[in-house]
Structure formats: C-alpha cells, structure tokens
Design an enzyme around this catalytic site. Structure first.
Site, PDB file in Angstrom:
ATOM      1  N   HIS A   1       0.846  -1.196   0.000  1.00 28.76           N
ATOM      2  CA  HIS A   1       0.000   0.000   0.000  1.00 28.76           C
ATOM      3  C   HIS A   1       0.879   1.243   0.000  1.00 28.76           C
ATOM      4  O   HIS A   1       1.671   1.432   0.907  1.00 28.76           O
ATOM      5  CB  HIS A   1      -0.919   0.009   1.234  1.00 28.76           C
ATOM      6  CG  HIS A   1      -2.128  -0.843   1.077  1.00 28.76           C
ATOM      7  ND1 HIS A   1      -3.389  -0.446   1.433  1.00 28.76           N
ATOM      8  CD2 HIS A   1      -2.267  -2.082   0.568  1.00 28.76           C
ATOM      9  CE1 HIS A   1      -4.260  -1.403   1.158  1.00 28.76           C
ATOM     10  NE2 HIS A   1      -3.594  -2.418   0.644  1.00 28.76           N
TER      11      HIS A   1
ATOM     12  N   TYR B   1       3.746   6.427  10.085  1.00 25.58           N
ATOM     13  CA  TYR B   1       2.915   5.292   9.671  1.00 25.58           C
ATOM     14  C   TYR B   1       3.753   4.214   8.981  1.00 25.58           C
ATOM     15  O   TYR B   1       3.566   3.025   9.239  1.00 25.58           O
ATOM     16  CB  TYR B   1       1.791   5.774   8.741  1.00 25.58           C
ATOM     17  CG  TYR B   1       0.679   4.756   8.575  1.00 25.58           C
ATOM     18  CD1 TYR B   1      -0.322   4.641   9.541  1.00 25.58           C
ATOM     19  CD2 TYR B   1       0.641   3.908   7.484  1.00 25.58           C
ATOM     20  CE1 TYR B   1      -1.339   3.696   9.404  1.00 25.58           C
ATOM     21  CE2 TYR B   1      -0.367   2.959   7.341  1.00 25.58           C
ATOM     22  CZ  TYR B   1      -1.358   2.869   8.307  1.00 25.58           C
ATOM     23  OH  TYR B   1      -2.356   1.926   8.176  1.00 25.58           O
TER      24      TYR B   1
ATOM     25  N   TYR C   1      -9.377   5.589   7.405  1.00 25.79           N
ATOM     26  CA  TYR C   1      -9.594   5.886   8.825  1.00 25.79           C
ATOM     27  C   TYR C   1     -10.597   7.028   8.871  1.00 25.79           C
ATOM     28  O   TYR C   1     -10.295   8.128   8.383  1.00 25.79           O
ATOM     29  CB  TYR C   1      -8.292   6.336   9.497  1.00 25.79           C
ATOM     30  CG  TYR C   1      -7.228   5.256   9.643  1.00 25.79           C
ATOM     31  CD1 TYR C   1      -6.411   4.894   8.578  1.00 25.79           C
ATOM     32  CD2 TYR C   1      -7.037   4.611  10.868  1.00 25.79           C
ATOM     33  CE1 TYR C   1      -5.435   3.917   8.730  1.00 25.79           C
ATOM     34  CE2 TYR C   1      -6.059   3.632  11.026  1.00 25.79           C
ATOM     35  CZ  TYR C   1      -5.266   3.294   9.941  1.00 25.79           C
ATOM     36  OH  TYR C   1      -4.297   2.325  10.090  1.00 25.79           O
TER      37      TYR C   1
ATOM     38  N   PRO D   1      -4.735   0.419  18.605  1.00 19.83           N
ATOM     39  CA  PRO D   1      -4.437  -0.046  17.250  1.00 19.83           C
ATOM     40  C   PRO D   1      -4.513   1.026  16.163  1.00 19.83           C
ATOM     41  O   PRO D   1      -4.183   0.753  15.009  1.00 19.83           O
ATOM     42  CB  PRO D   1      -5.487  -1.142  17.001  1.00 19.83           C
ATOM     43  CG  PRO D   1      -6.565  -0.881  17.982  1.00 19.83           C
ATOM     44  CD  PRO D   1      -5.959  -0.189  19.155  1.00 19.83           C
TER      45      PRO D   1
ATOM     46  N   LYS E   1       0.605  -0.069  15.049  1.00 22.67           N
ATOM     47  CA  LYS E   1       1.990  -0.140  15.510  1.00 22.67           C
ATOM     48  C   LYS E   1       2.314  -1.338  16.412  1.00 22.67           C
ATOM     49  O   LYS E   1       3.492  -1.655  16.614  1.00 22.67           O
ATOM     50  CB  LYS E   1       2.356   1.157  16.277  1.00 22.67           C
ATOM     51  CG  LYS E   1       2.507   2.352  15.380  1.00 22.67           C
ATOM     52  CD  LYS E   1       3.814   2.299  14.593  1.00 22.67           C
ATOM     53  CE  LYS E   1       3.806   3.168  13.367  1.00 22.67           C
ATOM     54  NZ  LYS E   1       3.640   2.468  12.096  1.00 22.67           N
TER      55      LYS E   1
HETATM   56  P1  RFL Z   1       0.845 -11.757  21.620  1.00 21.71           P
HETATM   57  O1  RFL Z   1       0.436 -11.825  20.195  1.00 21.71           O
HETATM   58  O2  RFL Z   1      -0.168 -11.382  22.623  1.00 21.71           O
HETATM   59  O3  RFL Z   1       1.477 -13.162  21.978  1.00 21.71           O
HETATM   60  C1  RFL Z   1       1.798 -13.521  23.312  1.00 21.71           C
HETATM   61  C2  RFL Z   1       1.740 -15.028  23.440  1.00 21.71           C
HETATM   62  O4  RFL Z   1       2.106 -15.410  24.766  1.00 21.71           O
HETATM   63  C3  RFL Z   1       1.193 -16.391  25.254  1.00 21.71           C
HETATM   64  N1  RFL Z   1       1.157 -16.346  26.734  1.00 21.71           N
HETATM   65  C4  RFL Z   1       1.800 -17.223  27.532  1.00 21.71           C
HETATM   66  N2  RFL Z   1       2.557 -18.281  27.250  1.00 21.71           N
HETATM   67  C5  RFL Z   1       3.072 -18.990  28.301  1.00 21.71           C
HETATM   68  N3  RFL Z   1       2.822 -18.670  29.603  1.00 21.71           N
HETATM   69  C6  RFL Z   1       2.067 -17.600  29.912  1.00 21.71           C
HETATM   70  N4  RFL Z   1       1.829 -17.298  31.198  1.00 21.71           N
HETATM   71  C7  RFL Z   1       1.516 -16.828  28.859  1.00 21.71           C
HETATM   72  N5  RFL Z   1       0.728 -15.737  28.814  1.00 21.71           N
HETATM   73  C8  RFL Z   1       0.524 -15.451  27.521  1.00 21.71           C
HETATM   74  C9  RFL Z   1      -0.129 -16.017  24.611  1.00 21.71           C
HETATM   75  O5  RFL Z   1      -1.030 -17.127  24.551  1.00 21.71           O
HETATM   76  C10 RFL Z   1       0.335 -15.560  23.225  1.00 21.71           C
HETATM   77  O6  RFL Z   1       0.353 -16.617  22.292  1.00 21.71           O
HETATM   78  O7  RFL Z   1       2.085 -10.741  21.813  1.00 21.71           O
HETATM   79  P2  RFL Z   1       3.289 -10.352  20.840  1.00 21.71           P
HETATM   80  O8  RFL Z   1       3.929 -11.591  20.273  1.00 21.71           O
HETATM   81  O9  RFL Z   1       4.099  -9.366  21.574  1.00 21.71           O
HETATM   82  O10 RFL Z   1       2.612  -9.643  19.582  1.00 21.71           O
HETATM   83  C11 RFL Z   1       1.964  -8.397  19.730  1.00 21.71           C
HETATM   84  C12 RFL Z   1       0.813  -8.267  18.718  1.00 21.71           C
HETATM   85  O11 RFL Z   1      -0.003  -9.420  18.824  1.00 21.71           O
HETATM   86  C13 RFL Z   1      -0.024  -7.001  18.950  1.00 21.71           C
HETATM   87  O12 RFL Z   1       0.808  -5.914  19.290  1.00 21.71           O
HETATM   88  C14 RFL Z   1      -0.826  -6.599  17.696  1.00 21.71           C
HETATM   89  O13 RFL Z   1      -1.804  -7.567  17.398  1.00 21.71           O
HETATM   90  C15 RFL Z   1      -1.501  -5.241  17.896  1.00 21.71           C
HETATM   91  N6  RFL Z   1      -2.354  -4.842  16.772  1.00 21.71           N
HETATM   92  C16 RFL Z   1      -1.811  -4.305  15.614  1.00 21.71           C
HETATM   93  N7  RFL Z   1      -0.479  -4.159  15.482  1.00 21.71           N
HETATM   94  C17 RFL Z   1       0.066  -3.693  14.308  1.00 21.71           C
HETATM   95  O14 RFL Z   1       1.309  -3.571  14.232  1.00 21.71           O
HETATM   96  N8  RFL Z   1      -0.709  -3.353  13.223  1.00 21.71           N
HETATM   97  C18 RFL Z   1      -2.059  -3.462  13.266  1.00 21.71           C
HETATM   98  O15 RFL Z   1      -2.695  -3.219  12.256  1.00 21.71           O
HETATM   99  C19 RFL Z   1      -2.662  -3.928  14.504  1.00 21.71           C
HETATM  100  N9  RFL Z   1      -3.991  -4.066  14.603  1.00 21.71           N
HETATM  101  C20 RFL Z   1      -3.739  -5.012  16.855  1.00 21.71           C
HETATM  102  C21 RFL Z   1      -4.538  -4.615  15.745  1.00 21.71           C
HETATM  103  C22 RFL Z   1      -4.337  -5.566  17.985  1.00 21.71           C
HETATM  104  C23 RFL Z   1      -5.708  -5.711  18.043  1.00 21.71           C
HETATM  105  N10 RFL Z   1      -6.253  -6.284  19.216  1.00 21.71           N
HETATM  106  C24 RFL Z   1      -7.109  -7.408  19.196  1.00 21.71           C
HETATM  107  C25 RFL Z   1      -5.714  -5.899  20.494  1.00 21.71           C
HETATM  108  C26 RFL Z   1      -5.911  -4.733  15.784  1.00 21.71           C
HETATM  109  C27 RFL Z   1      -6.505  -5.279  16.943  1.00 21.71           C
HETATM  110  C28 RFL Z   1      -8.006  -5.358  16.944  1.00 21.71           C
HETATM  111  C1  PHB Z   2      -6.366  -4.341  10.500  1.00 23.12           C
HETATM  112  O1  PHB Z   2      -6.478  -4.539   9.280  1.00 23.12           O
HETATM  113  O2  PHB Z   2      -6.654  -5.214  11.328  1.00 23.12           O
HETATM  114  C2  PHB Z   2      -5.887  -3.027  10.977  1.00 23.12           C
HETATM  115  C3  PHB Z   2      -5.397  -2.099  10.076  1.00 23.12           C
HETATM  116  C4  PHB Z   2      -4.954  -0.866  10.513  1.00 23.12           C
HETATM  117  C5  PHB Z   2      -5.001  -0.560  11.859  1.00 23.12           C
HETATM  118  C6  PHB Z   2      -5.475  -1.500  12.782  1.00 23.12           C
HETATM  119  C7  PHB Z   2      -5.917  -2.738  12.335  1.00 23.12           C
HETATM  120  O3  PHB Z   2      -4.583   0.665  12.282  1.00 23.12           O
END
Ligand code: RFL
Ligand code: PHB
Length: 394
Positions: free
Chosen positions: A72, A385, A201, A293, A297
C-alpha cells in the site's frame, strides 16, 4: 531440558525471535500457554512496516508475504464527507506498508519452526520464571500433566500484556505508564471485496470507523464502541448499517456486505513498562508495551524489539558482548515511545471522546485540520505510519 534462550509465548514476537536466533545458531525453546490452533485463531493486526517485512526475510519467512501481501502506497483519512489521502510513498521517498494478516505471519513462522525441528511446548500450564537475577535462570511449567524444568542462559518474555514474564520482575524495579480510553474497537471480518483499495480511517460524529482488508476478497472493518460494550449486542446487520453511516456517502455506496466470519471487541489501552530488561530476563512486544491499534503499531513494535534482541543475543554468543545487555531497554524504548506518541495522536484525533465543544476541542480540531492540510503535517503522519528507523545497539 536445557536450552540457550527460553522464550515464553508463541505469538509473533516469540516465534520471530526463535527463528532469528536459529539462523544465528542459537538454540531456543518456546513455552506457550495455548494450543497452536488457538494462537492462529486470534484475528489481530494487518499492516506491516517495511522494516518488519525485511526482518521476516532475514528470518527466512519472506516468500509468502512477498507473494500474497498487498503493498500500500497510501491510505485515507475521512472527516465526515471530506477525504484526505496520505501519499506514503511520495511523502517518505518511496516507503510503503504491506497489508498481510498477523495470522499469516504467525502461520509462516510456525511452519518454519516445524521445518527447522525446533521445540515448542504448546499448552504449557502454570509457567513460572525462576532465578532471573542469577546466572542460571530456569522456567517451570506443567506439560502433558507433568511438571518440567527448562534450564537456560537467558529468558525472553514474549508472552503479551497478560503474560507472566513482566509480573516476574520485582514491582520495585518497574515503572509503568498507562492510559485507558473510554471506548473499544468492534472488529468484523468478512469474505466480501474491500470497500476501497486503500485503508480509510474515518472520524465521524457517531464515532470512529476503519475500513481495512486482508485480500482482494476479504475485508476487515472496525467501529468505535463504548467501553464495556458486548459483542452480542451487534448483529451483522447492525454493524453494516452503522459502518455505512460513519464513512463518506460515496464510499458507503460501494460497500458490499455479507455474513461475518469473526466479530470481536478489543479495548484500547496505552501502556509502557520500564525497563524492558531485568537480570537475565528480556521483555519484547506486548509484554512490555501496548498501543491502541489506531496507528497500526503493536505488531510492528514487537518486531523492532525482536530485531534489537536477536542482535544482542548474537553479540553475546558470538563475541562475548555481555556489556551490551544494559543497552537493550533504552534502545528499544526510544522507538517504543515514539510509536506510543503516534498511536495516541491518531487515537485522539480520530475518535469521539464525548468532548464538549470547548477551547481545547477547538484547538484539537485546528491541529488536525492543520496536519491534514500541510505538507509538513502529512509528512509527519506518513513517516510515522511507514515506521521510524530501527534503532541500533551501538
Ligand atoms: P501476543 O500476540 O499477545 O502473543 C503472546 C503469546 O504469549 C502467550 N502467553 C503465555 N505463554 C506462556 N505462559 C504464559 N503465562 C503466557 N501468557 C501469555 C499467549 O497465549 C500468546 O500466544 O504478543 P506479541 O507476540 O508481543 O505480539 C503483539 C501483537 O499481537 C499485537 O501488538 C498486535 O496484534 C496489535 N495490533 C496491531 N499491530 C500492528 O502492528 N498493526 C495493526 O494493524 C494492529 N492491529 C492489533 C490490531 C491488535 C488488536 N487487538 C485485538 C488488540 C488490531 C486489533 C483489533
Ligand atoms: C487491520 O487490518 O486489522 C488493521 C489495520 C490498521 C489498523 C489497525 C488494524 O490501524
């Protein structure tokens, strides 16, 4: 069991670290609380910075993101009927982001780990960290109904916000900074063509909306909802109806609706724990910091932490550079705080905070209008971004 680096958590941070360490000849074992299927079932991020895509290549898992990820060059911000395009490529000298689901990143990393024959203990219960202040730390957990002990040189805490690693650091050694927001995001995934070829957005008086995607046939949409909202209150019809009202009319006219594949609500939160290292424990990703989110980041910050951490372990094991250990936390935090600022800024300007129309709100409106109308303002948004440069240890 014994390994060099014990990794807690098989999310993107833990899996990516494991793969990069393997490429440096450093042995590692991952201990994960959930099953692999459960981890793959979590629908989360979708936007990857260029630095993260490069890191996936370094980890040997770049093929599928190259083939299936969607580059993108820009995205849109909408305010009511007004649409402003942020031309990422033009404003940053050709940088871009890639739309590729976190689920797919995780799937690729899991497959590479299986192929390399590396050990991952899924469904490990009651994981506990011991001796992090000593020279011989270890993990204990219940695995397949039996207690087991994993000896190691170092522990990488990649277990997300609710994990056990950060909580294993004495409270007196940690400072935390946080902000809650009075709303969450309701997300919906559907096998319908995206409403627009770029992300939108949208700020609207009814609340924020985001139009995103996973592929040419799969879309991902989000709506701002009040904190504490229940997902059961939102039928698919109600979701589509509300989304159409919050996006510009000409965009809504293109919206293709369909049954949801997944619907969930995520609360919005900013959080940073300092320092990110204590003794032989290193925190990476959501275990150390959370961003709302809105700036896309969270996953990207997990990747930049891992980029620093794998280089630190390579320097320790290949050059004996334990003197670099104290640099891990300040190096990561420099980038973390800039991403916290950007995510907070995007959240503040795009959401409805129920703010009265007072002086502060008028100034906020003027700031946003200035940013969207000025080349300098748009450049700042674009630079953040696409992702600020990765920090180096030395
Ligand atoms: P995770 O993915 O939470 O993984 C952590 C893992 O540790 C396990 N765990 C344990 N294991 C052993 N013993 C324990 N006591 C434990 N406790 C937990 C868990 O089961 C899990 O498997 O952390 P990690 O690896 O640091 O990754 C971080 C990302 O997942 C997170 O920052 C992103 O998903 C955030 N996020 C976004 N980030 C972006 O860079 N771009 C995006 O577009 C974006 N969109 C989003 C998002 C997060 C969202 N939610 C649901 C919060 C959109 C959403 C809706
Ligand atoms: C997504 O596609 O899940 C998404 C994209 C951009 C964001 C957050 C989530 O800022």
């Amino acid at each position: 069991m014994r390994t060099q680096v014990a990794i807690v958590g098989a999310g993107p941070a833990g899996l990516l670290l494991g793969q990069l360490l393997y490429r440096h000849g450093i042995d590692n074992v991952i201990v994960e609380r959930r099953s692999a299927d459960y981890v793959l079932g979590r629908i989360r991020a979708g936007v990857l910075e260029q630095g993260m895509v490069e890191l996936l290549h370094q980890a040997g898992v770049g093929a599928r993101v190259d083939a299936e990820g969607i580059p993108h060059d820009g995205f849109e911000m909408a305010l009511g009927e007004r649409r402003v395009r942020v031309d990422l490529a033009a404003l940053t000298g050709g940088k871009r982001v890639t739309v590729y689901g976190q689920t797919e990143v995780t799937r690729d990393l899991m497959a590479a780990r299986r192929e390399a024959g590396l050990t991952t203990l899924y469904e490990a219960e009651e994981v506990a960290l011991h001796g992090i202040e000593s020279e011989s730390p270890h993990l204990e957990c219940r695995y397949n109904g039996e207690w087991m002990r994993l000896e190691c040189d170092y522990i990488a805490g990649c277990d997300g916000f609710h994990g056990v690693s950060r909580q294993s650091i004495p409270a007196t050694k940690l400072t935390t900074f946080e902000r809650d927001y009075p709303f969450g995001w309701l997300g919906l995934l559907a096998d319908t063509p995206p409403v627009h070829h770029e992300l939108i957005y949208a700020r609207h008086e009814r609340g924020f909306a985001l139009c995103s995607m996973r592929s040419a046939e799969r879309s991902r949409y989000y709506l701002q909802v009040p904190a504490g909202e229940r997902v059961e209150a939102w039928s698919d019809d109600r979701f589509w109806d509300e989304l159409s009202r919050r996006i510009p009319r000409e965009v809504a006219a293109q919206l293709v609706t369909g049954p949801s594949l997944e619907k969930s609500i995520a609360p919005l939160h900013s959080f940073v724990a300092e320092p990110m290292q204590h003794g032989r424990l290193f925190l990476a990703g959501d275990a150390a910091h959370i961003v709302p989110p809105t700036g896309a980041k969270g996953l990207n910050l997990a990747a930049s932490d891992v980029s620093v951490l794998h280089r630190l372990f390579a320097a320790i094991y290949h050059q004996g550079r334990t003197d670099l250990i104290p640099r891990y936390s300040p190096t990561c935090l420099r980038r973390v705080w800039k991403a916290e600022r950007f995510s907070w800024w995007m959240t503040r300007h795009l959401h409805d905070f129920g703010q009265p129309l007072d002086f502060d709100e008028r100034v906020r409106q003027a700031e946003f209008d200035y940013s969207l109308g000025s080349h300098a303002g748009l450049t700042t948004i674009a630079e953040n971004y696409v992702g600020l440069p990765y920090e180096t240890l030395e």
